[in-house]
Design a protein around this motif. Sequence first.
Motif, PDB file in Angstrom:
ATOM      1  N   VAL A 178      57.891  52.993  22.614  1.00 22.77           N
ATOM      2  CA  VAL A 178      58.904  51.986  22.241  1.00 22.77           C
ATOM      3  C   VAL A 178      58.538  50.582  23.146  1.00 22.77           C
ATOM      4  O   VAL A 178      57.761  50.897  24.014  1.00 22.77           O
ATOM      5  CB  VAL A 178      60.341  52.348  22.534  1.00 22.77           C
ATOM      6  CG1 VAL A 178      60.804  53.258  21.359  1.00 22.77           C
ATOM      7  CG2 VAL A 178      60.510  52.763  24.046  1.00 22.77           C
ATOM      8  N   ALA A 179      58.822  49.521  22.863  1.00 21.88           N
ATOM      9  CA  ALA A 179      58.718  48.281  23.939  1.00 21.88           C
ATOM     10  C   ALA A 179      59.543  48.532  25.099  1.00 21.88           C
ATOM     11  O   ALA A 179      60.803  48.956  24.634  1.00 21.88           O
ATOM     12  CB  ALA A 179      58.939  47.155  22.840  1.00 21.88           C
ATOM     13  N   VAL A 180      59.301  48.190  26.059  1.00 19.22           N
ATOM     14  CA  VAL A 180      59.971  48.520  27.407  1.00 19.22           C
ATOM     15  C   VAL A 180      60.449  47.185  28.063  1.00 19.22           C
ATOM     16  O   VAL A 180      59.601  46.261  28.120  1.00 19.22           O
ATOM     17  CB  VAL A 180      59.351  49.204  28.324  1.00 19.22           C
ATOM     18  CG1 VAL A 180      60.026  49.377  29.392  1.00 19.22           C
ATOM     19  CG2 VAL A 180      58.812  50.508  27.808  1.00 19.22           C
ATOM     20  N   GLY A 181      61.580  46.863  28.061  1.00 14.38           N
ATOM     21  CA  GLY A 181      62.059  45.652  28.593  1.00 14.38           C
ATOM     22  C   GLY A 181      62.206  45.913  30.048  1.00 14.38           C
ATOM     23  O   GLY A 181      61.882  46.728  30.865  1.00 14.38           O
ATOM     24  N   THR A 182      62.242  44.640  30.992  1.00 14.46           N
ATOM     25  CA  THR A 182      62.223  44.527  32.294  1.00 14.46           C
ATOM     26  C   THR A 182      63.630  44.013  32.776  1.00 14.46           C
ATOM     27  O   THR A 182      63.997  43.066  32.207  1.00 14.46           O
ATOM     28  CB  THR A 182      61.182  43.630  32.644  1.00 14.46           C
ATOM     29  OG1 THR A 182      61.382  42.165  32.302  1.00 14.46           O
ATOM     30  CG2 THR A 182      59.883  44.230  32.531  1.00 14.46           C
ATOM     31  N   PRO A 183      63.850  44.223  33.932  1.00 14.33           N
ATOM     32  CA  PRO A 183      65.394  43.723  34.522  1.00 14.33           C
ATOM     33  C   PRO A 183      65.462  42.154  34.533  1.00 14.33           C
ATOM     34  O   PRO A 183      64.353  41.416  34.818  1.00 14.33           O
ATOM     35  CB  PRO A 183      65.359  44.395  35.786  1.00 14.33           C
ATOM     36  CG  PRO A 183      64.384  45.731  35.846  1.00 14.33           C
ATOM     37  CD  PRO A 183      63.472  45.090  35.023  1.00 14.33           C
ATOM     38  N   ASP A 184      66.545  41.611  34.362  1.00 15.45           N
ATOM     39  CA  ASP A 184      66.645  40.247  34.596  1.00 15.45           C
ATOM     40  C   ASP A 184      66.623  39.583  36.000  1.00 15.45           C
ATOM     41  O   ASP A 184      67.586  39.866  36.764  1.00 15.45           O
ATOM     42  CB  ASP A 184      67.706  39.882  33.880  1.00 15.45           C
ATOM     43  CG  ASP A 184      68.023  38.181  33.420  1.00 15.45           C
ATOM     44  OD1 ASP A 184      67.126  37.449  34.005  1.00 15.45           O
ATOM     45  OD2 ASP A 184      69.084  37.874  32.994  1.00 15.45           O
ATOM     46  N   ASP A 185      65.863  38.513  36.285  1.00 15.94           N
ATOM     47  CA  ASP A 185      65.707  38.117  37.559  1.00 15.94           C
ATOM     48  C   ASP A 185      66.867  37.217  37.909  1.00 15.94           C
ATOM     49  O   ASP A 185      66.910  36.891  39.192  1.00 15.94           O
ATOM     50  CB  ASP A 185      64.370  37.056  37.664  1.00 15.94           C
ATOM     51  CG  ASP A 185      63.122  38.245  37.877  1.00 15.94           C
ATOM     52  OD1 ASP A 185      63.409  39.114  37.994  1.00 15.94           O
ATOM     53  OD2 ASP A 185      62.061  37.498  37.620  1.00 15.94           O
ATOM     54  N   ASP A 186      67.694  36.851  37.038  1.00 20.46           N
ATOM     55  CA  ASP A 186      68.646  35.956  36.983  1.00 20.46           C
ATOM     56  C   ASP A 186      69.887  36.697  37.949  1.00 20.46           C
ATOM     57  O   ASP A 186      70.752  36.108  38.574  1.00 20.46           O
ATOM     58  CB  ASP A 186      69.564  35.598  35.800  1.00 20.46           C
ATOM     59  CG  ASP A 186      68.349  34.466  35.195  1.00 20.46           C
ATOM     60  OD1 ASP A 186      67.514  34.030  35.758  1.00 20.46           O
ATOM     61  OD2 ASP A 186      68.594  34.426  33.851  1.00 20.46           O
ATOM     62  N   ALA A 187      69.854  38.044  38.011  1.00 23.10           N
ATOM     63  CA  ALA A 187      70.790  39.039  38.652  1.00 23.10           C
ATOM     64  C   ALA A 187      70.486  38.617  40.239  1.00 23.10           C
ATOM     65  O   ALA A 187      71.427  39.250  40.973  1.00 23.10           O
ATOM     66  CB  ALA A 187      70.783  40.191  38.351  1.00 23.10           C
TER      67      ALA A 187
END
Length: 503
Positions: A178-187
Amino acid sequence: MALGRAYSVGVTGLQGELVEIEADITSGLPGVHLVGLPDTAVQESRNRVRSAVTNSGGEWPMARLTLALSPATLPKMGSVYDLALAASVLSASQKKSWPHLDKTILLGELALDGRVRPVRGVLPAVLAARREGWPVTVVPMANLAEASLVEGIEVLGVRSLRQLQAWLAGKARLADRVAVGTPDDDALADLAEVVGQTQARYAVEVAAAGGHNLMLTGPPGIGKTMLAQRLPGLLPPLSPDEALEVTAIHSVAGLLSEETPLITRPPFVAPHHTSSVAALVGGGTGLARPGAVSQAHRGVLFLDECAEIGVSVMEALRTPLEEGEIRLARRDGVARYPARFQLVLAANLCPCAPADPQECLCPGAVKRRYLGKLSGPLLDRVDLRVQMQTARSGALGDEIGEPTAAVRARVAAAREAAAQRWRVLGVRTNAEVPGPVLRRGFRPGRAAMAPVRTALDRGLLSIRGVDRTLRVAWSLCDLAGRTSPNQEDITVALGFRQPGSVR
């Protein structure tokens, strides 16, 4: 006699080793005999596997069943072998050798009804399978995103033992990667939220630029924790190799998110001040698990209220700070985990910790004893020490401090300059440069070194202190865009190490 065979991976530390599982059915009293140095979790797998096989429509052999896990000298721990154990038993009882089974690594724990549950350490296990040249790895569906981080090998997700049987027989398909997402830097918390504290903000910037350790002291509520929490936002993203290494540590520790397993930002780990030595450096029975120092690898380890932490816990930091690695010897062997982190310490000035230091009622001996828990050898490994002052009303004006994005750009430029300079040494930050290199091949001019010589003659610096002062001076130089530290850089670096700023 019937013989079945399947394959799995055992993980020791961050290293995976291929495990061959054989199931042998012979005449004799019914029973299951498990051999190959299994721990309690593997011993209990006999009952889990039997229930899973029978509840998935399979037939459990009513004869003497021997399950051998090889190599026999490798301790086997955890429930990761359940799926391979069940497959080997099914192969032996049905007297079938499925083509898929001979070229597939199986990882997963079985529920009593045949569901496949997630396990720890999937990422290092899949990396080991790829290294050994295996073409396919089957993992629990909950671990599929984690396994999909590894390129160069086919990874498939399975939900149940019944589904695995159908796939082995060529009658079903398993889920693909599956495609793997990355954490949001906005946090990320913004540095602009910190009120005042110009010197401390600059110290955090220097720490980020060179990878230095930092200590912040001052009254409660002054912003020590806020500054520490904003340090990771100043650091550059992890490189692909670093991201996999950090993610593998968190996989073994069982801390990965199912949705965004890949860790691309430097981690921030802040254990409670009552944590034990085992919680900090790693521990556990059998084979040690990674502790906070390894979970903070390539990131920040923040110890708030460090003066309240036990002396033995603090002293355990010496080796990982110096070597960037922790070695934990336990009953089942030695586990090695990387532990190259930035240490940030925060402490009040005394036990009563009033908002105004002038209102302190603690005797001088009590004050000295409070911060005296931090030994000289440990403090010698802290490059930057800042005593923060109480903010005045002027800090509440309309002027806002620099945001994280602006400071991060300067830090990135300084780190790039350091990486280019130290490329021949195989290091990327000033904090990693060996001391002899700084004192010989890259020593600043005689005039620039004058403050260091004076401090040495007065007994204010150790040789290790000289090395760390020079590392900070190079970071100051990189932030200023110069090619070599001058006397001002070294004077400022010495000012950050003055014992008076801590005691």
